[in-house]
Design a protein around this motif. Structure first.
Motif, PDB file in Angstrom:
ATOM      1  N   ARG A 109       0.853  -1.190   0.000  1.00  0.00           N
ATOM      2  CA  ARG A 109       0.000   0.000   0.000  1.00  0.00           C
ATOM      3  C   ARG A 109       0.885   1.235   0.000  1.00  0.00           C
ATOM      4  O   ARG A 109       2.069   1.171   0.360  1.00  0.00           O
ATOM      5  N   THR A 110       0.293   2.356  -0.352  1.00  0.00           N
ATOM      6  CA  THR A 110       0.993   3.639  -0.277  1.00  0.00           C
ATOM      7  C   THR A 110       0.281   4.584   0.691  1.00  0.00           C
ATOM      8  O   THR A 110       0.461   5.792   0.621  1.00  0.00           O
ATOM      9  N   ASP A 111      -0.510   4.016   1.591  1.00  0.00           N
ATOM     10  CA  ASP A 111      -1.255   4.825   2.547  1.00  0.00           C
ATOM     11  C   ASP A 111      -1.348   4.072   3.866  1.00  0.00           C
ATOM     12  O   ASP A 111      -1.692   2.885   3.897  1.00  0.00           O
ATOM     13  N   LEU A 112      -1.046   4.759   4.964  1.00  0.00           N
ATOM     14  CA  LEU A 112      -1.143   4.161   6.294  1.00  0.00           C
ATOM     15  C   LEU A 112      -2.582   4.022   6.765  1.00  0.00           C
ATOM     16  O   LEU A 112      -2.855   3.250   7.693  1.00  0.00           O
ATOM     17  N   TYR A 113      -3.495   4.759   6.142  1.00  0.00           N
ATOM     18  CA  TYR A 113      -4.823   4.913   6.706  1.00  0.00           C
ATOM     19  C   TYR A 113      -5.885   4.165   5.906  1.00  0.00           C
ATOM     20  O   TYR A 113      -5.868   4.142   4.681  1.00  0.00           O
ATOM     21  N   PHE A 114      -6.812   3.571   6.653  1.00  0.00           N
ATOM     22  CA  PHE A 114      -7.970   2.886   6.084  1.00  0.00           C
ATOM     23  C   PHE A 114      -9.192   3.736   6.428  1.00  0.00           C
ATOM     24  O   PHE A 114      -9.872   3.489   7.432  1.00  0.00           O
ATOM     25  N   ARG A 115      -9.460   4.739   5.612  1.00  0.00           N
ATOM     26  CA  ARG A 115     -10.495   5.724   5.935  1.00  0.00           C
ATOM     27  C   ARG A 115     -11.887   5.130   5.968  1.00  0.00           C
ATOM     28  O   ARG A 115     -12.794   5.691   6.598  1.00  0.00           O
ATOM     29  N   GLU A 116     -12.094   3.994   5.298  1.00  0.00           N
ATOM     30  CA  GLU A 116     -13.406   3.361   5.341  1.00  0.00           C
ATOM     31  C   GLU A 116     -13.757   2.907   6.753  1.00  0.00           C
ATOM     32  O   GLU A 116     -14.938   2.762   7.099  1.00  0.00           O
ATOM     33  N   ALA A 117     -12.743   2.707   7.596  1.00  0.00           N
ATOM     34  CA  ALA A 117     -13.004   2.283   8.975  1.00  0.00           C
ATOM     35  C   ALA A 117     -13.689   3.376   9.786  1.00  0.00           C
ATOM     36  O   ALA A 117     -14.314   3.084  10.811  1.00  0.00           O
ATOM     37  N   LEU A 118     -13.574   4.618   9.357  1.00  0.00           N
ATOM     38  CA  LEU A 118     -14.201   5.720  10.089  1.00  0.00           C
ATOM     39  C   LEU A 118     -15.714   5.578  10.138  1.00  0.00           C
ATOM     40  O   LEU A 118     -16.365   6.139  11.018  1.00  0.00           O
TER      41      LEU A 118
END
Length: 369
Positions: A265-274
């Motif tokens: 991945r190129t992103d630390l964050y899983f924004r769908e989890a919000l």
């Protein structure tokens, strides 16, 4: 006719509850409470003979009762109304912060804590590497002055974590003042983890101990979401508690993230989890055996191995710009050999980022080899 209204209404309520509960029996997970619901108990000679089947069935029926969340919420607020501040091991402070009950300072927890610290101390000695202990006090300890006097004495974080000073190979990063000032406001109001201010305070203290200079807070870009609700809210059943904002830093460097054997991945964050039942999973989608983050910036140096629990997930985005490689292992899920990992990755710094609860109650750290 009027004299029959009450019995009819009572019968309809019972029928509604019975039929509604039948429709709820297939539910296996409560997103509000963040837990797996009881399964239908199996009847056998042992459970029927010692009456455990009856208790198991009662738990099963209770878990699947229609309007369960409403009923548990009403019960929780009734207890608050009678002056009871503890709800399912969660206390509510005068400011409305929901904190976990204290880690007990008893023989069992002392034994686990000692064994875990011995293992970390031995790892540092055998590898000839410094091992920095980043262990925050609990939110309840930081906010203890906002709790009734009879509860404050139970928080003995300072006594328990003072044990770390007895191990010569462990470098303790002192977080007491940084995390306790403000009376708990460096932790979430609805979750047990440190918020972005607490994570930054720990980051700055750790870098100072490592001889590095922290990036000024006002020079870091942050992203935020206004609708965060954490695990202490779910466990308390105080459903009317207002949600809060969550902020997370955006590292000013290109990087790749390898989580276990998943694709890069190129992103630390899983924004769908919000938008899920556990929005704290925005950080790396929760806990995993191994997470390897590669800083692609020119001139990035150093390889840090972090032995961690979920507190590290919010800290690592701040550390990333200072290292070429950041590797995290969670002893609860990691099944590899630490010595081989240290040699293969040319690790030069060891860090332990764990809560007191993990250190004193979870023996998983003993499995590190």
């Amino acid at each position: 006719m009027r004299k029959h209204i009450l019995p009819i209404a009572f019968f309809l309520i019972l029928a509604f509850g019975f039929v509604g509960t039948l429709f709820c029996l297939g539910t296996t997970f409560s997103s509000a409470e963040r837990r797996v619901l009881s399964a239908f108990p199996k009847a056998d000679a042992v459970s029927l003979n010692d009456w455990t089947w009856d208790d198991d069935f009662e738990n099963y029926f209770s878990d699947h009762l229609i309007l369960r969340n409403v009923l548990t919420g009403v019960s929780a607020y009734m207890r608050l109304g009678t002056g009871t501040v503890g709800l399912d091991e969660i206390y509510r402070t005068r400011s409305g912060q929901l904190v976990e009950s204290p880690v007990r300072d008893g023989e069992a927890n002392r034994t686990v804590l000692t064994e875990n610290l011995k293992r970390l101390d031995r790892l540092s000695e055998e590898e000839g590497l410094p091992l920095y202990m980043v262990v925050p006090p609990s939110a309840g300890y930081a906010a203890r002055d906002s709790l009734p006097a009879y509860l404050r004495g139970g928080y003995r974080d300072d006594q328990l974590l003072g044990e770390m000073d007895s191990y010569p190979n462990l470098t303790v990063v002192n977080l007491w003042d940084a995390l306790c000032e403000g009376g708990g406001d460096r932790f979430y109001r609805t979750d047990n983890h440190w918020n972005v201010d607490g994570a930054y305070a720990a980051y700055a203290k750790l870098l100072a101990a490592c001889g590095k200079e922290a990036i000024p807070n006002d020079a870091i870009a942050y992203e935020s979401d206004p609708d965060f609700h954490g695990s202490t809210l779910s466990r308390s059943a105080l459903w009317l508690t207002s949600h809060e904002a969550i902020r997370f830093p955006l590292p000013d460097c290109a990087y790749t993230v390898q989580i276990d054997e998943e694709p890069l991945r190129t992103d630390l964050y899983f924004r769908e989890a919000l938008d899920s039942y556990d929005p704290y999973n925005v950080f790396l989608n929760g806990n995993h055996g191994t997470v390897r983050i590669q800083n692609l910036s020119d001139g990035a140096e150093g390889v840090v191995l972090i032995v961690k629990d979920s507190f590290a997930n919010a800290l690592v985005p701040l550390l990333l710009p200072h290292y070429r490689t950041v590797i995290m292992i969670d002893p609860r899920f990691y099944r590899g050999t630490v010595r081989e990992l240290i040699a293969a990755e040319h690790v030069d710094t060891l860090v332990c980022v764990c809560s007191l609860k993990t250190l004193a109650t979870d023996p998983a750290l003993r499995r590190l080899r």
